[in-house]
Design a protein around this motif. Structure first.
Motif, PDB file in Angstrom:
ATOM      1  N   LEU A 479     -22.618 -22.903 -66.226  1.00 13.15           N
ATOM      2  CA  LEU A 479     -23.381 -22.468 -67.394  1.00 13.15           C
ATOM      3  C   LEU A 479     -23.926 -23.675 -68.152  1.00 13.15           C
ATOM      4  CD1 LEU A 479     -22.395 -19.719 -69.896  1.00 13.15           C
ATOM      5  CD2 LEU A 479     -22.906 -21.976 -70.748  1.00 13.15           C
ATOM      6  N   LEU A 480     -23.089 -24.687 -68.348  1.00 15.44           N
ATOM      7  CA  LEU A 480     -23.530 -25.880 -69.067  1.00 15.44           C
ATOM      8  C   LEU A 480     -24.635 -26.606 -68.302  1.00 15.44           C
ATOM      9  CD1 LEU A 480     -20.080 -27.213 -70.330  1.00 15.44           C
ATOM     10  CD2 LEU A 480     -21.753 -25.828 -71.564  1.00 15.44           C
ATOM     11  N   ALA A 481     -24.515 -26.644 -66.975  1.00 15.85           N
ATOM     12  CA  ALA A 481     -25.574 -27.247 -66.167  1.00 15.85           C
ATOM     13  C   ALA A 481     -26.887 -26.504 -66.361  1.00 15.85           C
ATOM     14  CB  ALA A 481     -25.166 -27.251 -64.696  1.00 15.85           C
ATOM     15  N   SER A 482     -26.825 -25.190 -66.454  1.00 15.00           N
ATOM     16  CA  SER A 482     -28.026 -24.387 -66.651  1.00 15.00           C
ATOM     17  C   SER A 482     -28.648 -24.660 -68.010  1.00 15.00           C
ATOM     18  CB  SER A 482     -27.677 -22.899 -66.511  1.00 15.00           C
ATOM     19  OG  SER A 482     -28.828 -22.096 -66.650  1.00 15.00           O
ATOM     20  N   ILE A 483     -27.828 -24.776 -69.045  1.00 20.05           N
ATOM     21  CA  ILE A 483     -28.350 -25.079 -70.381  1.00 20.05           C
ATOM     22  C   ILE A 483     -29.050 -26.439 -70.383  1.00 20.05           C
ATOM     23  CG2 ILE A 483     -27.702 -25.548 -72.782  1.00 20.05           C
ATOM     24  CD1 ILE A 483     -25.448 -23.524 -72.463  1.00 20.05           C
ATOM     25  N   GLU A 484     -28.557 -27.357 -69.561  1.00 16.65           N
ATOM     26  CA  GLU A 484     -29.164 -28.682 -69.469  1.00 16.65           C
ATOM     27  C   GLU A 484     -30.401 -28.688 -68.576  1.00 16.65           C
ATOM     28  OE1 GLU A 484     -25.968 -31.156 -68.167  1.00 16.65           O
ATOM     29  OE2 GLU A 484     -25.034 -31.245 -70.139  1.00 16.65           O
ATOM     30  N   GLY A 485     -30.771 -27.528 -68.038  1.00 22.13           N
ATOM     31  CA  GLY A 485     -31.983 -27.427 -67.241  1.00 22.13           C
ATOM     32  C   GLY A 485     -31.796 -27.780 -65.789  1.00 22.13           C
ATOM     33  N   LEU A 502     -21.337 -30.069 -72.685  1.00 27.46           N
ATOM     34  CA  LEU A 502     -22.790 -30.094 -72.824  1.00 27.46           C
ATOM     35  C   LEU A 502     -23.240 -31.483 -73.272  1.00 27.46           C
ATOM     36  CD1 LEU A 502     -25.283 -28.260 -72.623  1.00 27.46           C
ATOM     37  CD2 LEU A 502     -24.974 -27.693 -75.040  1.00 27.46           C
ATOM     38  N   HIS A 503     -24.161 -32.080 -72.517  1.00 33.26           N
ATOM     39  CA  HIS A 503     -24.665 -33.436 -72.788  1.00 33.26           C
ATOM     40  C   HIS A 503     -23.521 -34.447 -72.926  1.00 33.26           C
ATOM     41  CE1 HIS A 503     -28.488 -31.471 -73.242  1.00 33.26           C
ATOM     42  NE2 HIS A 503     -28.135 -30.846 -74.340  1.00 33.26           N
ATOM     43  N   ASP A 504     -22.460 -34.215 -72.145  1.00 37.29           N
ATOM     44  CA  ASP A 504     -21.275 -35.089 -72.126  1.00 37.29           C
ATOM     45  C   ASP A 504     -20.527 -35.113 -73.451  1.00 37.29           C
ATOM     46  OD1 ASP A 504     -21.418 -35.800 -69.444  1.00 37.29           O
ATOM     47  OD2 ASP A 504     -22.775 -37.473 -69.847  1.00 37.29           O
ATOM     48  N   CYS A 505     -20.748 -34.110 -74.285  1.00 39.30           N
ATOM     49  CA  CYS A 505     -20.051 -34.031 -75.567  1.00 39.30           C
ATOM     50  C   CYS A 505     -18.967 -32.951 -75.504  1.00 39.30           C
ATOM     51  CB  CYS A 505     -21.031 -33.679 -76.687  1.00 39.30           C
ATOM     52  SG  CYS A 505     -22.327 -34.913 -76.929  1.00 39.30           S
ATOM     53  N   PRO A 506     -17.916 -33.049 -76.328  1.00 41.40           N
ATOM     54  CA  PRO A 506     -16.904 -31.986 -76.377  1.00 41.40           C
ATOM     55  C   PRO A 506     -17.560 -30.646 -76.681  1.00 41.40           C
ATOM     56  CG  PRO A 506     -16.144 -33.917 -77.585  1.00 41.40           C
ATOM     57  CD  PRO A 506     -17.589 -34.174 -77.242  1.00 41.40           C
ATOM     58  N   THR A 507     -17.219 -29.638 -75.893  1.00 43.55           N
ATOM     59  CA  THR A 507     -17.899 -28.342 -75.993  1.00 43.55           C
ATOM     60  C   THR A 507     -16.893 -27.205 -75.907  1.00 43.55           C
ATOM     61  OG1 THR A 507     -19.875 -29.261 -74.939  1.00 43.55           O
ATOM     62  CG2 THR A 507     -19.684 -26.871 -74.979  1.00 43.55           C
ATOM     63  N   LEU A 508     -16.986 -26.280 -76.855  1.00 45.13           N
ATOM     64  CA  LEU A 508     -16.172 -25.072 -76.826  1.00 45.13           C
ATOM     65  C   LEU A 508     -16.971 -23.960 -76.177  1.00 45.13           C
ATOM     66  CD1 LEU A 508     -13.672 -23.385 -77.677  1.00 45.13           C
ATOM     67  CD2 LEU A 508     -14.859 -22.933 -79.839  1.00 45.13           C
ATOM     68  N   VAL A 509     -16.439 -23.378 -75.100  1.00 47.84           N
ATOM     69  CA  VAL A 509     -17.092 -22.259 -74.416  1.00 47.84           C
ATOM     70  C   VAL A 509     -16.161 -21.053 -74.478  1.00 47.84           C
ATOM     71  CG1 VAL A 509     -18.160 -21.433 -72.302  1.00 47.84           C
ATOM     72  CG2 VAL A 509     -18.212 -23.882 -72.830  1.00 47.84           C
TER      73      VAL A 509
END
Length: 784
Positions: A479-485, A502-509
């Motif tokens: 999913l994160l890869a998709s958000i990054e295009g 996301l963008h190598d930042c801490p991300t809560l999913v």
């Protein structure tokens, strides 16, 4: 086919509005496809020339996602749902009927005149109205193979009429004294509620009584749509089921005093409308749903509304009404704890909330990991990519309770220290996308989103991203890869998104339902939530109850309720005297649990013990007409198609499993094939990279475990359920009375019409669709 002329100016305008970096690629492609209805090669080339995105990246994304089309389509796009509920209720026959009607061959998906393009889609999210078919943006429920001509004709006729929005109501001298509530969610609209609303607006414009038409959140009783509820002063609310457009004038005349038509005319109107029904038992009066009646009580009494609080009462986009019902109260409470986010996380911890996306990971622990991760920039992601065929919980929550979901996101952002968020929603859910975007805009206007929220100093900005049609993007790294295009391919873990997302930042999913539960927990206290459910599975779970069931719909029940209570007490069991055979829980990643284990409690551990999983919450009931071998083949076909192909065990293993299951369904498999199938299932489960591959064999392993006898029967050339077409033969016996109904119903003219004579089926033409057997009044059709 009409193809819009390519224009570089169009592409540059699209790029200017969406950005030039890699992360903008999917929105750019979606906008181009909206403009041209496919992706012209010159347009893609120009994108690479005016952005930072390489041609290789563009080609990689276009070829990966199912949503994107490389060739022109007809004037109308027909999407036939092939989700689990639709599959078991005849979507294959519907697809074949459409293909016959349009004279399509195996290599083409568009008719010769360029009017219609046909495609199968994984799920339209209208599972209780199966089979569902979407033509352009209009979804139709309960579609039958013999209704295709009418359906296509009506759509073309409707599309030829310029749509005009109804005129707004005239200004009322006083506040409305009554309201009519109508569900306008995707399921309701597919069931006909939009047509009902149009007639309701026209009819209410003829009376003096000020009446408000109120669109409301999902009522949950999808098996009764369209629903109308009349709320008038000094009298009980009246809820009407399965209302048709022709019923509306009758109902308005019943509840309100007409001004421009006399009582005598109103009385005649009632009589005329009631005469439209075939029998006196089916008048509008008998379709009043008594909220204390047996069927409604059976559907509702075991439910506990938390994520779906105030169902059927709230206008989904009325932010003032949401606040009147304690909306944003939890956010205000948490804003007081911004300097101590541990207090917020502690509440979530003590509640026992576990992620409702499938894995059941403790929510508080995930939030704390993101909070403790180093980095100034952090993200909140809401996973609304509900790809499980047979599930529509997230769609309903996003359509009906967008403010609840946003409030959950806001609370999470305070807890973990995030300032940016993304809500990732399936593109197949256009109404959810529109309503969430509208809710975001109104929250910004009201100070609940943006900079310095409610003067607290906390800022949070959120946007919607539409998915592009890849089931694997339900896995969080994909999913994160998709958000990054990028192509939505899962990544090795660790590192986990909590530290590098996301963008190598801490991300809560988290998924939609998880966020929707948080405001209730904060308002009512974590102990109230923890008091529901079982020792290790706290609170409630939202399920879509579909398939071979009398009362299908959207339910929310305490964890620990048994499968039997859901299927037989809430759902009323299978219709038409059929026997409850199994329930498929958790989508393609779940398992098929037999009726003999129906007393299994619904919680994370108990379902895992019987070989299934909670999944996102799809629950599809199967009866004795369903073949478990064919069901296993269906799910493996879905998973094989949706595999991203990154790891060999999933890519090759699912392909080989599908080959064996196809041989079984054709009566061509051997005992050695069966042994290899079981061995492959275990290998794929153990060796695959991500959750898709690891859970893909679950339907196969559970059907092998609980329905092995059916597999053995297929090795012997028999399908006990008479569902595998290659293994059955239809014939007509002496009970035939020559009524010709079978000949009229047969879609391929395999039965010659011979009035008053015993009919016969031409086996060479017969497609084994079963239409003759269903229509025969004397049971004269044999299946062997």
């Amino acid at each position: 086919m009409e193809v819009a002329e390519f224009s570089k100016d169009d592409i540059e305008e699209i790029v200017d509005s969406r950005g030039r970096k890699q992360e903008s690629l999917i929105p750019i492609l979606q906008a181009i496809q909206d403009r041209y209805r496919f992706l012209p090669d010159p347009a893609l080339q120009h994108v690479s020339e005016v952005t930072e995105i390489s041609p290789a990246s563009i080609e990689g994304v276009v070829s990966f996602y199912a949503q994107f089309r490389r060739k022109p389509v007809g004037r109308h796009l027909i999407s036939i749902c092939d989700g689990t509920a639709c599959h078991v209720k005849g979507s294959t026959e519907v697809y074949e009927a459409v293909a016959r009607r349009l004279r399509l061959d195996n290599c083409d998906d568009t008719d010769a005149e360029g009017r219609f393009t046909v495609r199968k889609v994984a799920c339209l999210g209208c599972c209780t109205l199966a089979p569902a078919v979407q033509i352009d943006e209009i979804t139709n429920g309960h579609v039958r193979s013999d209704s295709i001509d009418r359906l296509l004709g009506e759509h073309v006729q409707r599309a030829a009429v310029v749509h005009r929005h109804p005129a707004p109501f005239r200004a009322m001298p006083s506040p409305p004294v009554a309201e009519v509530r109508i569900g306008l969610g995707s399921c309701c609209v597919a069931g006909g509620s939009d047509k009902v609303r149009e007639v309701l607006e026209e009819t209410l414009a003829t009376i003096d009584t000020p009446v408000r038409i109120k669109p409301v959140s999902c009522v949950g009783m999808c098996h009764q749509t369209p629903l109308l509820e009349f709320v008038t002063p000094n009298s009980p609310a009246r809820l009407y089921a399965k209302v048709q457009a022709e019923d509306v004038q009758n109902l308005v005349a019943k509840h309100f005093i007409p001004s421009r038509i006399s009582a005598r005319i109103a009385s005649k109107t009632k009589t005329w409308l009631n005469s439209l029904y075939a029998s006196p038992e089916d008048t509008i009066e008998t379709r009043v749903l008594d909220t204390k009646g047996e069927s409604v009580a059976a559907f509702t009494e075991k439910q506990k509304r938390i994520a779906t609080e105030y169902c059927g009462e709230l206008d989904p986009l009325d932010i003032d009404e949401y606040q009147q019902k304690n909306g944003f109260a939890a956010l205000r409470t948490c804003l007081q704890h911004e300097s101590n986010p541990d207090a917020i996380i502690s509440m979530v911890d003590r509640s026992g909330l576990r992620g409702r996306g499938g894995a059941g990971f403790p929510t508080g622990r995930k939030w704390r990991a993101v909070r403790d991760a180093s980095g100034e920039r952090k993200f909140i992601v809401c996973n609304g990519d509900e790809g499980d065929p047979g599930a529509f919980m997230d769609r309903m929550l996003l359509e009906s309770y967008p403010y609840r979901v946003l409030e959950g996101l806001l609370i999470a952002s305070l807890a973990v220290g995030a300032r940016e968020g993304v809500i990732y929603i399936r593109a197949e859910y256009p109404l959810a996308v529109r309503r969430v975007n509208a809710a975001i805009e109104r929250c910004v206007q009201s100070g609940f989103l943006g900079d310095d929220i409610l003067g607290s100093g906390h800022s949070f900005h959120v946007r919607v991203m539409e998915a592009a049609g890849a089931f694997v993007c339900g896995e969080e790294t994909a999913l994160l890869a998709s958000i990054e295009g990028r192509r939505g391919m899962p990544a090795y873990r660790p590192p986990f998104p909590a530290t590098r997302g996301l963008h190598d930042c801490p991300t809560l999913v988290n998924n939609v339902e998880t966020y929707a539960l948080v405001p209730w927990i904060v308002r009512n206290g974590p102990e109230a939530f923890a008091s529901l459910g079982t020792e290790r599975s706290k609170g409630t779970k939202v399920f879509s109850l579909t398939g071979k069931i009398r009362r299908g719909g959207l339910i929310e029940v305490p964890m620990g309720i048994t499968i039997r209570q859901i299927v037989e007490e809430i759902g009323g069991g299978p219709p038409h005297g059929r026997a409850f055979k199994a329930v498929q829980i958790g989508g393609p990643s779940g398992g098929c649990i037999p009726a003999s284990l129906a007393d299994t409690p619904v919680d994370f551990e108990a379902l895992a013990d019987v070989g299934a999983m909670m999944g996102s919450g799809g629950l599809v009931v199967l009866d004795d007409t369903d073949c478990m071998v064919e069901i296993a083949r269906y799910f493996i076909a879905f998973m094989q198609h949706e595999s991203c192909g990154k790891c060999t065990p999933c890519r090759v293993g699912t392909t080989r499993m599908l080959e064996i299951l196809t041989l079984l369904c054709e009566g061509k498999a051997t005992y050695a094939d069966l042994e290899q199938l079981e061995s492959l299932a275990h290998s794929v489960k153990q060796l695959s990279l991500c959750g898709l591959g690891k859970t893909a064999p679950n339907p196969v392993l559970t059907t092998l475990k609980y329905f092995r006898g059916e597999f053995i029967a297929h090795l012997e050339g028999r399908c006990p359920a008479h569902a595998c077409r290659k293994m059955v033969q239809y014939s007509i016996n002496d009970a035939c009375i020559g009524c010709t109904k079978c000949a009229q119903e047969c879609p391929v003219d395999a039965i010659e019409m011979r009035p008053y004579q015993i009919h016969a089926i031409d086996d060479a033409l017969c497609t084994r669709c079963g239409a003759c057997r269903e229509i025969c009044p004397t049971g004269a059709v044999n299946v062997e």
